[in-house]
Write a protein that holds these residues in place. Structure first.
Motif, PDB file in Angstrom:
ATOM      1  N   ILE A  57      89.724 -15.833  32.458  1.00  0.00           N
ATOM      2  CA  ILE A  57      89.151 -17.312  31.973  1.00  0.00           C
ATOM      3  C   ILE A  57      89.747 -18.332  32.975  1.00  0.00           C
ATOM      4  N   VAL A  58      88.930 -19.317  33.610  1.00  0.00           N
ATOM      5  CA  VAL A  58      89.473 -20.307  34.374  1.00  0.00           C
ATOM      6  C   VAL A  58      89.632 -21.743  33.512  1.00  0.00           C
ATOM      7  N   PRO A  59      90.550 -22.354  33.962  1.00  0.00           N
ATOM      8  CA  PRO A  59      90.818 -23.558  33.201  1.00  0.00           C
ATOM      9  C   PRO A  59      89.462 -24.577  33.312  1.00  0.00           C
ATOM     10  N   ASP A  60      89.163 -25.181  32.259  1.00  0.00           N
ATOM     11  CA  ASP A  60      88.015 -26.188  32.404  1.00  0.00           C
ATOM     12  C   ASP A  60      88.180 -27.227  31.505  1.00  0.00           C
ATOM     13  N   GLY A  61      89.331 -27.478  31.065  1.00  0.00           N
ATOM     14  CA  GLY A  61      89.727 -28.824  29.919  1.00  0.00           C
ATOM     15  C   GLY A  61      88.927 -28.834  28.824  1.00  0.00           C
ATOM     16  N   CYS A  62      88.684 -27.458  28.298  1.00  0.00           N
ATOM     17  CA  CYS A  62      88.307 -27.248  26.903  1.00  0.00           C
ATOM     18  C   CYS A  62      88.666 -26.402  26.015  1.00  0.00           C
ATOM     19  N   ARG A  63      88.863 -26.825  24.727  1.00  0.00           N
ATOM     20  CA  ARG A  63      89.221 -25.651  23.858  1.00  0.00           C
ATOM     21  C   ARG A  63      88.195 -25.207  22.908  1.00  0.00           C
ATOM     22  N   ASP A  64      88.483 -24.000  22.411  1.00  0.00           N
ATOM     23  CA  ASP A  64      87.290 -23.246  21.734  1.00  0.00           C
ATOM     24  C   ASP A  64      87.843 -22.960  19.999  1.00  0.00           C
ATOM     25  N   LEU A  65      87.048 -22.985  19.136  1.00  0.00           N
ATOM     26  CA  LEU A  65      87.295 -22.477  17.928  1.00  0.00           C
ATOM     27  C   LEU A  65      86.565 -21.304  18.112  1.00  0.00           C
ATOM     28  N   ILE A  66      87.104 -20.089  17.702  1.00  0.00           N
ATOM     29  CA  ILE A  66      86.570 -18.698  17.922  1.00  0.00           C
ATOM     30  C   ILE A  66      86.990 -17.722  16.841  1.00  0.00           C
ATOM     31  N   ILE A  67      85.919 -16.986  16.438  1.00  0.00           N
ATOM     32  CA  ILE A  67      86.052 -15.932  15.383  1.00  0.00           C
ATOM     33  C   ILE A  67      85.952 -14.536  16.127  1.00  0.00           C
ATOM     34  N   LYS A  68      86.689 -13.697  16.141  1.00  0.00           N
ATOM     35  CA  LYS A  68      86.680 -12.403  16.652  1.00  0.00           C
ATOM     36  C   LYS A  68      86.315 -11.297  15.814  1.00  0.00           C
ATOM     37  N   TYR A  69      85.370 -10.453  15.859  1.00  0.00           N
ATOM     38  CA  TYR A  69      84.999  -9.360  15.192  1.00  0.00           C
ATOM     39  C   TYR A  69      85.251  -7.972  15.876  1.00  0.00           C
ATOM     40  N   SER A  70      86.225  -7.111  15.277  1.00  0.00           N
ATOM     41  CA  SER A  70      86.542  -6.133  15.754  1.00  0.00           C
ATOM     42  C   SER A  70      86.143  -4.996  14.833  1.00  0.00           C
ATOM     43  N   PRO A  71      85.787  -3.696  15.280  1.00  0.00           N
ATOM     44  CA  PRO A  71      85.321  -2.560  14.369  1.00  0.00           C
ATOM     45  C   PRO A  71      86.435  -2.480  13.533  1.00  0.00           C
ATOM     46  N   SER A  72      86.131  -2.363  12.080  1.00  0.00           N
ATOM     47  CA  SER A  72      86.939  -1.813  10.971  1.00  0.00           C
ATOM     48  C   SER A  72      88.074  -2.888  10.774  1.00  0.00           C
ATOM     49  N   LYS A  73      87.963  -4.087  11.334  1.00  0.00           N
ATOM     50  CA  LYS A  73      88.846  -4.824  10.913  1.00  0.00           C
ATOM     51  C   LYS A  73      88.266  -6.363  10.315  1.00  0.00           C
ATOM     52  N   LEU A  74      89.371  -7.217   9.561  1.00  0.00           N
ATOM     53  CA  LEU A  74      88.554  -8.501   9.105  1.00  0.00           C
ATOM     54  C   LEU A  74      88.512  -9.333  10.528  1.00  0.00           C
ATOM     55  N   PRO A  75      87.675 -10.327  10.188  1.00  0.00           N
ATOM     56  CA  PRO A  75      87.355 -11.386  11.149  1.00  0.00           C
ATOM     57  C   PRO A  75      88.594 -12.020  11.364  1.00  0.00           C
ATOM     58  N   GLN A  76      88.850 -12.569  12.675  1.00  0.00           N
ATOM     59  CA  GLN A  76      90.117 -13.270  13.199  1.00  0.00           C
ATOM     60  C   GLN A  76      89.550 -14.649  13.591  1.00  0.00           C
ATOM     61  N   PHE A  77      90.338 -15.794  13.403  1.00  0.00           N
ATOM     62  CA  PHE A  77      90.192 -16.834  13.606  1.00  0.00           C
ATOM     63  C   PHE A  77      91.129 -17.412  14.728  1.00  0.00           C
ATOM     64  N   PHE A  78      90.768 -17.989  15.949  1.00  0.00           N
ATOM     65  CA  PHE A  78      91.667 -18.264  16.602  1.00  0.00           C
ATOM     66  C   PHE A  78      91.146 -19.821  17.422  1.00  0.00           C
ATOM     67  N   ILE A  79      92.231 -20.467  18.125  1.00  0.00           N
ATOM     68  CA  ILE A  79      91.945 -21.823  18.781  1.00  0.00           C
ATOM     69  C   ILE A  79      92.444 -21.377  20.100  1.00  0.00           C
ATOM     70  N   SER A  80      91.584 -21.446  21.139  1.00  0.00           N
ATOM     71  CA  SER A  80      92.003 -21.254  22.519  1.00  0.00           C
ATOM     72  C   SER A  80      92.750 -22.421  22.748  1.00  0.00           C
ATOM     73  N   GLU A  81      93.824 -22.105  23.809  1.00  0.00           N
ATOM     74  CA  GLU A  81      94.595 -23.090  24.409  1.00  0.00           C
ATOM     75  C   GLU A  81      94.006 -23.887  25.460  1.00  0.00           C
ATOM     76  N   LEU A  82      94.409 -25.015  25.862  1.00  0.00           N
ATOM     77  CA  LEU A  82      94.042 -25.914  26.928  1.00  0.00           C
ATOM     78  C   LEU A  82      94.885 -25.519  28.196  1.00  0.00           C
ATOM     79  N   MET A  83      94.138 -24.588  29.030  1.00  0.00           N
ATOM     80  CA  MET A  83      94.884 -23.806  29.907  1.00  0.00           C
ATOM     81  C   MET A  83      95.223 -24.446  31.148  1.00  0.00           C
ATOM     82  N   THR A  84      96.269 -24.246  31.643  1.00  0.00           N
ATOM     83  CA  THR A  84      96.925 -24.825  32.852  1.00  0.00           C
ATOM     84  C   THR A  84      96.697 -24.004  34.077  1.00  0.00           C
TER      85      THR A  84
END
Length: 230
Positions: free
Chosen positions: A19-46
């Motif tokens: 994943i390359v730096p582009d100056g953006c953050r994302d609000l993310i929900i990850k769905y994995s088999p047999s697991k509850l959804p997980q919420f993340f916020i991506s970092e502002l990458m350097t």
């Protein structure tokens, strides 16, 4: 309200993805088999980061434009989102735009120095530094150099020569451009040029909209999950 772009990503096989730096953050929900959804916020990458993804994972994200501000205190009070609808509601309630910051970032992306940007905006350099740092947690130079390197990489991908790109992007010389591009993206300008005609190569992520473009645009990708909000 400035645009916030939704995206989805389904993992078809276990792999490692850059994943390359582009100056953006994302609000993310990850769905994995047999697991509850997980919420993340991506970092502002350097720099470019590689993440591991696993077969049958699904991601739903909302991409925040460069400079979009997250209200961390409000975020702590909201229930963890589990659906795309929850994510949109969270974004509307816990993020906001600051016109002066958007204008500052626009100017920085076109300037040869932070001092030049401050002058064009009509504020002191110290004021620009203070305000940009307050709202984005990065310095004006972070934004200016990121925009310059992304623009240069796009020019190289479009077939421009390295010498011509270095000149038009205000680098002192090709060696200067090479060091800066490698610090952001982990590869040299020559590497980018070498793979410019391979549209399937990951380096073409750099052609997607990001901070080097106007503060709008869509990117269909995933980001490194950094912050888990509970």
């Amino acid at each position: 309200m400035d645009p916030m772009k939704p995206w989805t990503y389904r993992v078809t096989k276990t792999d490692s993805t850059p994943i390359v730096p582009d100056g953006c953050r994302d609000l993310i929900i990850k769905y994995s088999p047999s697991k509850l959804p997980q919420f993340f916020i991506s970092e502002l990458m350097t720099n470019t980061q590689w993440i591991n993804t696993f077969q049958d994972q699904k991601f739903y994200g909302l991409r925040l434009p460069p400079g979009r501000v997250i209200d961390w205190e409000s975020l702590k009070k909201i229930k963890q989102p589990e659906s795309p609808e929850d994510l949109i509601k969270l974004a509307n309630e816990c993020t906001f735009s600051v016109t002066s910051i958007n204008e500052s970032l626009d100017c920085l992306s076109e300037s040869r120095s932070s001092s030049e940007a401050a002058s064009n905006i009509g504020v002191s350099l110290r004021t620009l530094q203070r305000q940009v740092k307050k709202y984005t947690h990065q310095t004006p130079e972070f934004w200016r150099l990121l925009a310059r390197s992304r623009k240069a990489a796009k020019m190289i991908l479009s077939g421009r020569s390295l010498a011509d790109t270095a000149y038009h992007c205000f680098f002192a010389d090709q060696a200067h451009m090479s060091r800066e591009i490698k610090s952001w993206f982990g590869v040299t300008p020559y590497y980018i040029s070498k793979h410019s005609k391979d549209s399937e190569h990951w380096i073409h992520q750099l052609q997607e909209n990001g901070y080097d473009s106007p503060l709008t645009g869509e990117q269909i990708s995933i980001r490194k999950p950094l912050l888990s909000v509970t």
